[in-house]
Design a protein around this motif. Structure first.
Motif, PDB file in Angstrom:
ATOM      1  N   ASP A   7       0.851  -1.188   0.000  1.00 56.87           N
ATOM      2  CA  ASP A   7       0.000   0.000   0.000  1.00 56.87           C
ATOM      3  C   ASP A   7       0.885   1.235   0.000  1.00 56.87           C
ATOM      4  OD1 ASP A   7      -2.414  -1.441   0.137  1.00 56.87           O
ATOM      5  OD2 ASP A   7      -2.165  -1.683   2.295  1.00 56.87           O
ATOM      6  N   THR A   8       0.447   2.272  -0.703  1.00 57.66           N
ATOM      7  CA  THR A   8       1.218   3.503  -0.790  1.00 57.66           C
ATOM      8  C   THR A   8       0.284   4.688  -0.965  1.00 57.66           C
ATOM      9  OG1 THR A   8       3.122   4.529  -1.875  1.00 57.66           O
ATOM     10  CG2 THR A   8       1.546   3.413  -3.302  1.00 57.66           C
ATOM     11  N   GLU A   9       0.857   5.850  -0.828  1.00 55.83           N
ATOM     12  CA  GLU A   9       0.140   7.104  -1.028  1.00 55.83           C
ATOM     13  C   GLU A   9       0.689   7.734  -2.302  1.00 55.83           C
ATOM     14  OE1 GLU A   9       0.735  10.926   1.464  1.00 55.83           O
ATOM     15  OE2 GLU A   9      -0.643   9.621   2.579  1.00 55.83           O
ATOM     16  N   LEU A  10      -0.176   8.030  -3.258  1.00 55.90           N
ATOM     17  CA  LEU A  10       0.238   8.643  -4.517  1.00 55.90           C
ATOM     18  C   LEU A  10      -0.224  10.097  -4.528  1.00 55.90           C
ATOM     19  CD1 LEU A  10      -0.748   5.702  -6.884  1.00 55.90           C
ATOM     20  CD2 LEU A  10       1.518   6.217  -5.966  1.00 55.90           C
ATOM     21  N   ASP A  11       0.728  11.006  -4.701  1.00 57.03           N
ATOM     22  CA  ASP A  11       0.442  12.439  -4.639  1.00 57.03           C
ATOM     23  C   ASP A  11       0.628  13.103  -5.994  1.00 57.03           C
ATOM     24  OD1 ASP A  11       0.056  12.627  -1.815  1.00 57.03           O
ATOM     25  OD2 ASP A  11       2.222  12.395  -1.581  1.00 57.03           O
ATOM     26  N   CYS A  12      -0.181  14.101  -6.232  1.00 55.81           N
ATOM     27  CA  CYS A  12      -0.003  15.013  -7.353  1.00 55.81           C
ATOM     28  C   CYS A  12      -0.516  16.368  -6.879  1.00 55.81           C
ATOM     29  CB  CYS A  12      -0.695  14.517  -8.614  1.00 55.81           C
ATOM     30  SG  CYS A  12      -2.481  14.546  -8.527  1.00 55.81           S
ATOM     31  N   PRO A  13      -0.328  17.435  -7.642  1.00 54.20           N
ATOM     32  CA  PRO A  13      -0.732  18.762  -7.159  1.00 54.20           C
ATOM     33  C   PRO A  13      -2.208  18.890  -6.774  1.00 54.20           C
ATOM     34  CG  PRO A  13       0.688  18.985  -9.061  1.00 54.20           C
ATOM     35  CD  PRO A  13       0.378  17.513  -8.919  1.00 54.20           C
ATOM     36  N   TRP A  14      -3.094  18.116  -7.352  1.00 48.55           N
ATOM     37  CA  TRP A  14      -4.516  18.297  -7.085  1.00 48.55           C
ATOM     38  C   TRP A  14      -5.161  17.169  -6.288  1.00 48.55           C
ATOM     39  CZ3 TRP A  14      -2.344  17.226 -11.730  1.00 48.55           C
ATOM     40  CH2 TRP A  14      -2.720  16.045 -12.343  1.00 48.55           C
ATOM     41  N   MET A  15      -4.416  16.107  -5.943  1.00 50.85           N
ATOM     42  CA  MET A  15      -5.028  15.042  -5.153  1.00 50.85           C
ATOM     43  C   MET A  15      -3.978  14.141  -4.521  1.00 50.85           C
ATOM     44  SD  MET A  15      -6.515  12.230  -7.787  1.00 50.85           S
ATOM     45  CE  MET A  15      -5.445  11.362  -8.919  1.00 50.85           C
ATOM     46  N   THR A  16      -4.407  13.426  -3.517  1.00 51.24           N
ATOM     47  CA  THR A  16      -3.642  12.355  -2.901  1.00 51.24           C
ATOM     48  C   THR A  16      -4.569  11.156  -2.826  1.00 51.24           C
ATOM     49  OG1 THR A  16      -2.329  13.871  -1.562  1.00 51.24           O
ATOM     50  CG2 THR A  16      -2.428  11.605  -0.824  1.00 51.24           C
ATOM     51  N   VAL A  17      -4.087  10.001  -3.283  1.00 53.44           N
ATOM     52  CA  VAL A  17      -4.890   8.779  -3.203  1.00 53.44           C
ATOM     53  C   VAL A  17      -4.082   7.702  -2.504  1.00 53.44           C
ATOM     54  CG1 VAL A  17      -6.305   9.232  -5.248  1.00 53.44           C
ATOM     55  CG2 VAL A  17      -4.175   7.984  -5.498  1.00 53.44           C
ATOM     56  N   TYR A  18      -4.785   6.848  -1.807  1.00 56.01           N
ATOM     57  CA  TYR A  18      -4.170   5.707  -1.158  1.00 56.01           C
ATOM     58  C   TYR A  18      -4.406   4.511  -2.062  1.00 56.01           C
ATOM     59  CZ  TYR A  18      -4.080   9.022   2.587  1.00 56.01           C
ATOM     60  OH  TYR A  18      -3.851  10.151   3.317  1.00 56.01           O
ATOM     61  N   ALA A  19      -3.319   3.919  -2.514  1.00 55.27           N
ATOM     62  CA  ALA A  19      -3.414   2.883  -3.539  1.00 55.27           C
ATOM     63  C   ALA A  19      -2.754   1.587  -3.075  1.00 55.27           C
ATOM     64  CB  ALA A  19      -2.730   3.348  -4.815  1.00 55.27           C
ATOM     65  N   THR A  20      -3.176   0.514  -3.706  1.00 52.50           N
ATOM     66  CA  THR A  20      -2.546  -0.790  -3.526  1.00 52.50           C
ATOM     67  C   THR A  20      -1.882  -1.147  -4.846  1.00 52.50           C
ATOM     68  OG1 THR A  20      -4.236  -1.474  -1.948  1.00 52.50           O
ATOM     69  CG2 THR A  20      -2.956  -3.220  -2.999  1.00 52.50           C
ATOM     70  N   ILE A  21      -0.596  -1.478  -4.764  1.00 56.95           N
ATOM     71  CA  ILE A  21       0.147  -1.865  -5.963  1.00 56.95           C
ATOM     72  C   ILE A  21       0.517  -3.338  -5.843  1.00 56.95           C
ATOM     73  CG2 ILE A  21       2.233  -1.513  -7.336  1.00 56.95           C
ATOM     74  CD1 ILE A  21       2.192   1.402  -6.445  1.00 56.95           C
ATOM     75  N   LYS A  22       0.145  -4.095  -6.852  1.00 64.55           N
ATOM     76  CA  LYS A  22       0.508  -5.509  -6.935  1.00 64.55           C
ATOM     77  C   LYS A  22       1.491  -5.651  -8.081  1.00 64.55           C
ATOM     78  CE  LYS A  22      -3.918  -7.169  -5.301  1.00 64.55           C
ATOM     79  NZ  LYS A  22      -5.029  -8.084  -5.492  1.00 64.55           N
ATOM     80  N   TYR A  23       2.547  -6.421  -7.856  1.00 69.10           N
ATOM     81  CA  TYR A  23       3.513  -6.619  -8.926  1.00 69.10           C
ATOM     82  C   TYR A  23       4.100  -8.024  -8.874  1.00 69.10           C
ATOM     83  CZ  TYR A  23       7.231  -5.658  -5.466  1.00 69.10           C
ATOM     84  OH  TYR A  23       8.071  -5.684  -4.378  1.00 69.10           O
ATOM     85  N   SER A  24       4.650  -8.444  -9.997  1.00 66.57           N
ATOM     86  CA  SER A  24       5.295  -9.746 -10.125  1.00 66.57           C
ATOM     87  C   SER A  24       6.704  -9.518 -10.633  1.00 66.57           C
ATOM     88  CB  SER A  24       4.555 -10.621 -11.130  1.00 66.57           C
ATOM     89  OG  SER A  24       3.210 -10.756 -10.775  1.00 66.57           O
ATOM     90  N   PHE A  25       7.634 -10.326 -10.143  1.00 63.22           N
ATOM     91  CA  PHE A  25       8.988 -10.238 -10.676  1.00 63.22           C
ATOM     92  C   PHE A  25       9.647 -11.599 -10.687  1.00 63.22           C
ATOM     93  CE2 PHE A  25       9.725  -9.761  -6.179  1.00 63.22           C
ATOM     94  CZ  PHE A  25      10.959 -10.339  -5.951  1.00 63.22           C
ATOM     95  N   ASP A  26      10.602 -11.724 -11.589  1.00 65.01           N
ATOM     96  CA  ASP A  26      11.370 -12.953 -11.744  1.00 65.01           C
ATOM     97  C   ASP A  26      12.490 -12.936 -10.711  1.00 65.01           C
ATOM     98  OD1 ASP A  26      13.523 -14.704 -12.607  1.00 65.01           O
ATOM     99  OD2 ASP A  26      12.360 -14.952 -14.439  1.00 65.01           O
ATOM    100  N   GLU A  27      12.513 -13.920  -9.821  1.00 68.86           N
ATOM    101  CA  GLU A  27      13.507 -13.928  -8.752  1.00 68.86           C
ATOM    102  C   GLU A  27      14.934 -14.144  -9.250  1.00 68.86           C
ATOM    103  OE1 GLU A  27      12.666 -17.228  -6.025  1.00 68.86           O
ATOM    104  OE2 GLU A  27      11.410 -18.000  -7.627  1.00 68.86           O
ATOM    105  N   THR A  28      15.103 -14.722 -10.412  1.00 69.68           N
ATOM    106  CA  THR A  28      16.465 -14.925 -10.945  1.00 69.68           C
ATOM    107  C   THR A  28      17.060 -13.643 -11.496  1.00 69.68           C
ATOM    108  OG1 THR A  28      15.204 -16.565 -12.241  1.00 69.68           O
ATOM    109  CG2 THR A  28      17.482 -17.006 -11.879  1.00 69.68           C
ATOM    110  N   THR A  29      16.269 -12.920 -12.262  1.00 69.46           N
ATOM    111  CA  THR A  29      16.781 -11.697 -12.887  1.00 69.46           C
ATOM    112  C   THR A  29      16.460 -10.446 -12.081  1.00 69.46           C
ATOM    113  OG1 THR A  29      14.767 -11.338 -14.171  1.00 69.46           O
ATOM    114  CG2 THR A  29      16.503 -12.696 -15.196  1.00 69.46           C
ATOM    115  N   GLY A  30      15.433 -10.517 -11.217  1.00 70.21           N
ATOM    116  CA  GLY A  30      15.007  -9.356 -10.458  1.00 70.21           C
ATOM    117  C   GLY A  30      14.203  -8.364 -11.282  1.00 70.21           C
ATOM    118  N   MET A  31      13.817  -8.759 -12.484  1.00 69.20           N
ATOM    119  CA  MET A  31      13.062  -7.878 -13.377  1.00 69.20           C
ATOM    120  C   MET A  31      11.568  -7.953 -13.067  1.00 69.20           C
ATOM    121  SD  MET A  31      15.344  -6.497 -15.300  1.00 69.20           S
ATOM    122  CE  MET A  31      14.378  -5.781 -16.581  1.00 69.20           C
ATOM    123  N   VAL A  32      10.942  -6.781 -13.005  1.00 69.69           N
ATOM    124  CA  VAL A  32       9.500  -6.711 -12.782  1.00 69.69           C
ATOM    125  C   VAL A  32       8.793  -7.082 -14.074  1.00 69.69           C
ATOM    126  CG1 VAL A  32       7.582  -5.177 -12.234  1.00 69.69           C
ATOM    127  CG2 VAL A  32       9.728  -4.978 -10.976  1.00 69.69           C
TER     128      VAL A  32
END
Length: 66
Positions: A7-32
Motif C-alpha cells: 500500500d502507498t500514497e500517490l500524490d499530485c498537485p490536485w489530489m492524494t490517493v491511497y493505492a494498492t500496488i501488486k507486482y510480479s517479478f522474476d527472482e532470478t533476474t530481479g526484473m518486474v
C-alpha cells in the motif's frame, strides 16, 4: 515468479490517493514482469506514470531485501 503487494500514497498537485500496488517479478533476474494499481478497489493503472511506479516498486523490493 514472485508476487507482492504493498500500500502507498500517490500524490499530485490536485489530489492524494491511497493505492494498492501488486507486482510480479522474476527472482532470478530481479526484473518486474507486471504491475497493477487499485484505488478503493478500482483499477487505475493507466492513470499513473510507469517510471514513477517502477521507482516505488524498486523501493519496496529494497525494503524487503533487508
Amino acid at each position: 515468479m514472485i508476487h507482492r503487494t504493498f500500500d502507498t500514497e500517490l500524490d499530485c498537485p490536485w489530489m492524494t490517493v491511497y493505492a494498492t500496488i501488486k507486482y510480479s517479478f522474476d527472482e532470478t533476474t530481479g526484473m518486474v514482469d507486471d504491475y497493477f494499481i487499485r484505488v478503493r478497489g478500482q483499477p487505475v493503472t493507466d492513470w499513473f506514470n510507469s517510471d514513477f511506479i517502477y521507482d516505488l516498486i524498486a523501493d519496496d523490493m529494497e525494503e524487503r531485501a533487508c
